[in-house]
Design a protein around this motif. Structure first.
Motif, PDB file in Angstrom:
ATOM      1  N   ILE A   1      13.615   3.693  18.806  1.00 48.89           N
ATOM      2  CA  ILE A   1      12.475   2.780  18.985  1.00 48.89           C
ATOM      3  C   ILE A   1      11.742   2.572  17.668  1.00 48.89           C
ATOM      4  N   THR A   2      11.428   3.663  16.972  1.00 52.06           N
ATOM      5  CA  THR A   2      10.678   3.530  15.729  1.00 52.06           C
ATOM      6  C   THR A   2      11.508   2.841  14.648  1.00 52.06           C
ATOM      7  N   SER A   3      12.814   3.078  14.635  1.00 48.98           N
ATOM      8  CA  SER A   3      13.668   2.447  13.629  1.00 48.98           C
ATOM      9  C   SER A   3      13.766   0.945  13.840  1.00 48.98           C
ATOM     10  N   VAL A   4      13.978   0.544  15.098  1.00 54.25           N
ATOM     11  CA  VAL A   4      14.175  -0.880  15.396  1.00 54.25           C
ATOM     12  C   VAL A   4      12.877  -1.662  15.255  1.00 54.25           C
ATOM     13  N   PHE A   5      11.804  -1.156  15.848  1.00 53.99           N
ATOM     14  CA  PHE A   5      10.570  -1.932  15.919  1.00 53.99           C
ATOM     15  C   PHE A   5       9.573  -1.640  14.811  1.00 53.99           C
ATOM     16  N   VAL A   6       9.662  -0.478  14.181  1.00 49.86           N
ATOM     17  CA  VAL A   6       8.639  -0.094  13.201  1.00 49.86           C
ATOM     18  C   VAL A   6       9.208  -0.057  11.789  1.00 49.86           C
ATOM     19  N   ILE A   7      10.243   0.756  11.587  1.00 51.29           N
ATOM     20  CA  ILE A   7      10.791   0.896  10.240  1.00 51.29           C
ATOM     21  C   ILE A   7      11.343  -0.427   9.736  1.00 51.29           C
ATOM     22  N   SER A   8      11.865  -1.255  10.642  1.00 50.84           N
ATOM     23  CA  SER A   8      12.345  -2.582  10.241  1.00 50.84           C
ATOM     24  C   SER A   8      11.223  -3.384   9.613  1.00 50.84           C
ATOM     25  N   ILE A   9      10.053  -3.343  10.227  1.00 55.12           N
ATOM     26  CA  ILE A   9       8.915  -4.109   9.715  1.00 55.12           C
ATOM     27  C   ILE A   9       8.361  -3.477   8.436  1.00 55.12           C
ATOM     28  N   THR A  10       8.188  -2.157   8.424  1.00 53.72           N
ATOM     29  CA  THR A  10       7.637  -1.509   7.230  1.00 53.72           C
ATOM     30  C   THR A  10       8.576  -1.651   6.034  1.00 53.72           C
ATOM     31  N   THR A  11       9.883  -1.609   6.284  1.00 57.73           N
ATOM     32  CA  THR A  11      10.853  -1.792   5.197  1.00 57.73           C
ATOM     33  C   THR A  11      10.748  -3.187   4.607  1.00 57.73           C
ATOM     34  N   ALA A  12      10.562  -4.184   5.473  1.00 58.72           N
ATOM     35  CA  ALA A  12      10.477  -5.569   5.009  1.00 58.72           C
ATOM     36  C   ALA A  12       9.181  -5.848   4.256  1.00 58.72           C
ATOM     37  N   ILE A  13       8.086  -5.203   4.675  1.00 62.74           N
ATOM     38  CA  ILE A  13       6.788  -5.532   4.077  1.00 62.74           C
ATOM     39  C   ILE A  13       6.436  -4.670   2.872  1.00 62.74           C
ATOM     40  N   PHE A  14       7.082  -3.503   2.707  1.00 62.88           N
ATOM     41  CA  PHE A  14       6.656  -2.608   1.636  1.00 62.88           C
ATOM     42  C   PHE A  14       6.817  -3.206   0.237  1.00 62.88           C
ATOM     43  N   PRO A  15       7.958  -3.844  -0.093  1.00 65.05           N
ATOM     44  CA  PRO A  15       8.033  -4.485  -1.418  1.00 65.05           C
ATOM     45  C   PRO A  15       6.925  -5.508  -1.633  1.00 65.05           C
ATOM     46  N   GLN A  16       6.574  -6.242  -0.575  1.00 68.67           N
ATOM     47  CA  GLN A  16       5.500  -7.222  -0.694  1.00 68.67           C
ATOM     48  C   GLN A  16       4.151  -6.539  -0.881  1.00 68.67           C
ATOM     49  N   MET A  17       3.918  -5.433  -0.171  1.00 72.69           N
ATOM     50  CA  MET A  17       2.688  -4.664  -0.356  1.00 72.69           C
ATOM     51  C   MET A  17       2.566  -4.160  -1.788  1.00 72.69           C
ATOM     52  N   SER A  18       3.671  -3.663  -2.331  1.00 77.17           N
ATOM     53  CA  SER A  18       3.664  -3.153  -3.704  1.00 77.17           C
ATOM     54  C   SER A  18       3.345  -4.270  -4.694  1.00 77.17           C
ATOM     55  N   LYS A  19       3.904  -5.452  -4.439  1.00 76.87           N
ATOM     56  CA  LYS A  19       3.646  -6.603  -5.306  1.00 76.87           C
ATOM     57  C   LYS A  19       2.168  -6.998  -5.255  1.00 76.87           C
ATOM     58  N   LEU A  20       1.587  -7.018  -4.055  1.00 77.65           N
ATOM     59  CA  LEU A  20       0.175  -7.377  -3.897  1.00 77.65           C
ATOM     60  C   LEU A  20      -0.730  -6.354  -4.578  1.00 77.65           C
ATOM     61  N   THR A  21      -0.328  -5.091  -4.549  1.00 73.30           N
ATOM     62  CA  THR A  21      -1.102  -4.053  -5.233  1.00 73.30           C
ATOM     63  C   THR A  21      -1.060  -4.270  -6.742  1.00 73.30           C
ATOM     64  N   ALA A  22       0.136  -4.608  -7.247  1.00 68.82           N
ATOM     65  CA  ALA A  22       0.260  -4.893  -8.688  1.00 68.82           C
ATOM     66  C   ALA A  22      -0.608  -6.082  -9.074  1.00 68.82           C
ATOM     67  N   GLU A  23      -0.744  -7.047  -8.162  1.00 69.28           N
ATOM     68  CA  GLU A  23      -1.570  -8.236  -8.413  1.00 69.28           C
ATOM     69  C   GLU A  23      -3.037  -7.997  -8.059  1.00 69.28           C
ATOM     70  N   GLN A  24      -3.347  -6.802  -7.507  1.00 67.31           N
ATOM     71  CA  GLN A  24      -4.707  -6.426  -7.098  1.00 67.31           C
ATOM     72  C   GLN A  24      -5.267  -7.383  -6.031  1.00 67.31           C
ATOM     73  N   ASN A  25      -4.410  -7.792  -5.125  1.00 67.61           N
ATOM     74  CA  ASN A  25      -4.797  -8.705  -4.036  1.00 67.61           C
ATOM     75  C   ASN A  25      -5.016  -7.889  -2.757  1.00 67.61           C
ATOM     76  N   THR A  26      -6.146  -7.174  -2.692  1.00 69.46           N
ATOM     77  CA  THR A  26      -6.432  -6.287  -1.558  1.00 69.46           C
ATOM     78  C   THR A  26      -6.625  -7.054  -0.259  1.00 69.46           C
ATOM     79  N   LYS A  27      -7.215  -8.239  -0.340  1.00 64.21           N
ATOM     80  CA  LYS A  27      -7.469  -9.034   0.865  1.00 64.21           C
ATOM     81  C   LYS A  27      -6.170  -9.383   1.580  1.00 64.21           C
ATOM     82  N   LYS A  28      -5.168  -9.817   0.838  1.00 70.29           N
ATOM     83  CA  LYS A  28      -3.871 -10.165   1.443  1.00 70.29           C
ATOM     84  C   LYS A  28      -3.161  -8.909   1.952  1.00 70.29           C
ATOM     85  N   LEU A  29      -3.354  -7.801   1.240  1.00 73.33           N
ATOM     86  CA  LEU A  29      -2.758  -6.529   1.671  1.00 73.33           C
ATOM     87  C   LEU A  29      -3.282  -6.131   3.050  1.00 73.33           C
ATOM     88  N   LYS A  30      -4.598  -6.255   3.256  1.00 70.44           N
ATOM     89  CA  LYS A  30      -5.195  -5.948   4.554  1.00 70.44           C
ATOM     90  C   LYS A  30      -4.663  -6.880   5.642  1.00 70.44           C
TER      91      LYS A  30
END
Length: 509
Positions: A268-297
């Motif tokens: 359950i966690t792999s299909v519904f959760v880890i799939s989403i966190t895996t897809a969004i983490f590179p984008q989260m890291s990019k937003l942090t590098a750009e200091q875009n906290t609003k979009k991160l939230k």
């Protein structure tokens, strides 16, 4: 449908296929060995490489993505050198870990299973010795997964366990109690094939390895970040180790029942959760590098909302039909009704914590994207302490079911603590808006349960068919849940419908 949503769907579908094969592996083990001493030895030995290296491997994967993103943002030419350097260091580390384990194998296995003695202990040590050679492949393929996530190779990432599961299934089917060593060889070959698949895809994405081994400033940054990550992830794995260790003094088959129940939770966690966190983490890291906290939230809130929309009804369904689910998936061959009841009890109590585990995974990734691995580590330590205390308290009264319930309760408590810490760190996270949506999901789920359980009982009485009654009930539950959330105007359901509609419009165009 945006890129993140598309990758999330790709990961969900590919991960679901891979996890179905994982269930096929568990079904094969249950069919051939049931809940026996050999299955206990296999489950224990199979978990040791994961527990020992998954913590540092996952930490390296997460830290690698975070630092690679920053390096690529500042100076893209240095990103390839960083990848090669990390690959070399991970292989050296894997070799050292393997050597240490082979020297102290009996002592280490004893830590994982304090109650194993005699032939059962000897089986576990032999299988663990064989399976630990897999660590040479496990370490490097974490780096390859990170590279593929950064280069849009999400399909291969979702399918990473497919070659492993196929090889392990084959080894289970051709082995028996006399030649159980085949289980160890099958695991080694499986991890090697998974590594090879990732390598082939990475090469197509531009990956080229050149031996580099130096402790430069970027590796120092990585070490600084991953050490708390490693401790946090390893401590999380230690929870499972403690559960198994305590279960080893319970009646035979308790470890296997926990393993089968944990496999369902992992699906359950792999299909519904880890799939989403895996897809969004590179984008989260990019937003942090750009200091875009609003979009991160914003990404955090959307991710938690979508995960809750999927996980809340699934958790309730497991509570209602834990016995039926285990019967359908595992009850065949040596896996009898006693095993069904034992495993269903574990699954029922694990289901209380599924939503907490899911949201917690997303929160932890926000901290990692922000470069803060200390707070998740401290939270993991607290979770370990709570889980251990509850284990020792509840196992006296509820046996192995108490171990599962302790895990769920510790997950809920530490989620609340982590949420408070995240708000203190970056301000308001939109918890109030999320709670409104989750309340609507819970009401929809309660109505769904009130209708579906009696429906199942009527159908089963009329047809005496477990499969037919169950699948019709599930279909009705899905239709009812979706309809109720549309009626209640749940925001996340609207997002899903709009995304699917946009995808269909594009296909027509």
């Amino acid at each position: 449908m945006n890129k993140t949503a598309r990758y999330s769907i790709i990961l969900m579908v590919s991960t679901m296929f891979a996890k179905i094969l994982g269930f096929a592996r568990e079904i094969s083990l249950a069919y051939v060995y049931g809940a026996s001493s050999t299955s206990d030895a296999f489950v224990l030995a199979y978990s040791i490489p994961t527990i020992i290296f998954a913590g540092i491997g996952s930490a390296i994967l997460t830290g690698y993505i975070s630092i690679y993103t920053k390096i690529n943002y500042e100076n893209p030419k240095k990103a390839k050198d960083f990848t090669n350097n990390v690959t070399s260091l991970v292989f050296v580390l894997s070799t050292i870990v393997l050597a240490v384990f082979l020297i102290f194998d009996k002592q280490i296995v004893k830590i994982f299973a304090v109650g194993f003695k005699g032939e059962l202990f000897d089986k576990s040590v032999l299988l663990a010795d064989l399976m630990m050679f897999s660590i040479l492949f496990i370490g490097v393929y974490f780096v390859l997964q990170g590279y593929l996530q950064l280069n849009d190779g999400f399909l291969a990432v979702g399918m990473v366990s497919v070659p492993l599961n196929l090889c392990v299934i084959a080894s289970i089917l051709i082995s028996n109690d006399e030649n159980y060593k085949i289980l160890g060889y099958g695991t080694i070959v499986g991890y090697a094939m998974s590594f090879l698949m990732l390598l082939i895809v990475a090469l197509k994405k531009g990956y080229r390895y050149k031996p580099v081994l130096k402790f430069d400033k970027n590796i120092k940054r990585l070490t600084f970040i991953i050490f708390p990550m490693f401790l946090g992830k390893t401590i999380t794995q230690l929870n499972s180790m403690i559960d198994r260790s305590i279960a080893s003094v319970l009646p035979e088959g308790s470890i296997s029942a926990l393993g089968y129940g944990n496999r369902m939770l992992g699906f359950i966690t792999s299909v519904f959760v880890i799939s989403i966190t895996t897809a969004i983490f590179p984008q989260m890291s990019k937003l942090t590098a750009e200091q875009n906290t609003k979009k991160l939230k914003s990404i955090f809130c959307k991710s938690v909302g979508i995960v809750a929309l999927l996980v809340v009804p699934v958790s309730a369904g497991i509570m209602l039909f834990s016995k039926e689910i285990i019967q359908i998936i595992f009850m065949r061959g040596a896996f009898d009704m006693n095993d069904v009841v034992s495993t269903a009890q574990v699954l029922f109590f694990y289901s209380f914590g599924i939503l907490a585990f899911s949201i917690k995974d997303i929160m932890i990734n926000v901290f990692y994207a922000l470069g803060d691995s200390n707070i998740p580590m401290i939270n993991s330590v607290i979770a370990l302490l709570i889980n251990t205390v509850l284990n020792l308290s509840l196992v006296k009264y509820f046996g192995h079911s108490g171990l599962a319930f302790a895990t769920s309760v510790s997950g809920i408590i530490t989620l609340i603590m982590l949420g408070i810490s995240l708000r203190k760190k970056i301000g308001r996270m939109g918890y109030r808006s999320l709670s409104h949506s989750i309340i609507k999901m819970l009401i929809s789920t309660m109505i769904m349960c009130v209708v579906v359980k009696p429906l199942y009982n009527v159908l089963f009485t009329a047809t005496s068919s477990l499969y037919l009654s169950f699948f019709i009930s599930v279909l009705v539950a899905v239709i009812l849940y979706v309809g109720l959330n549309i009626l209640f105007k749940t925001k996340e359901m609207g997002m899903v419908i709009v995304a699917v509609a946009e995808k269909l419009e594009r296909k027509k165009a």
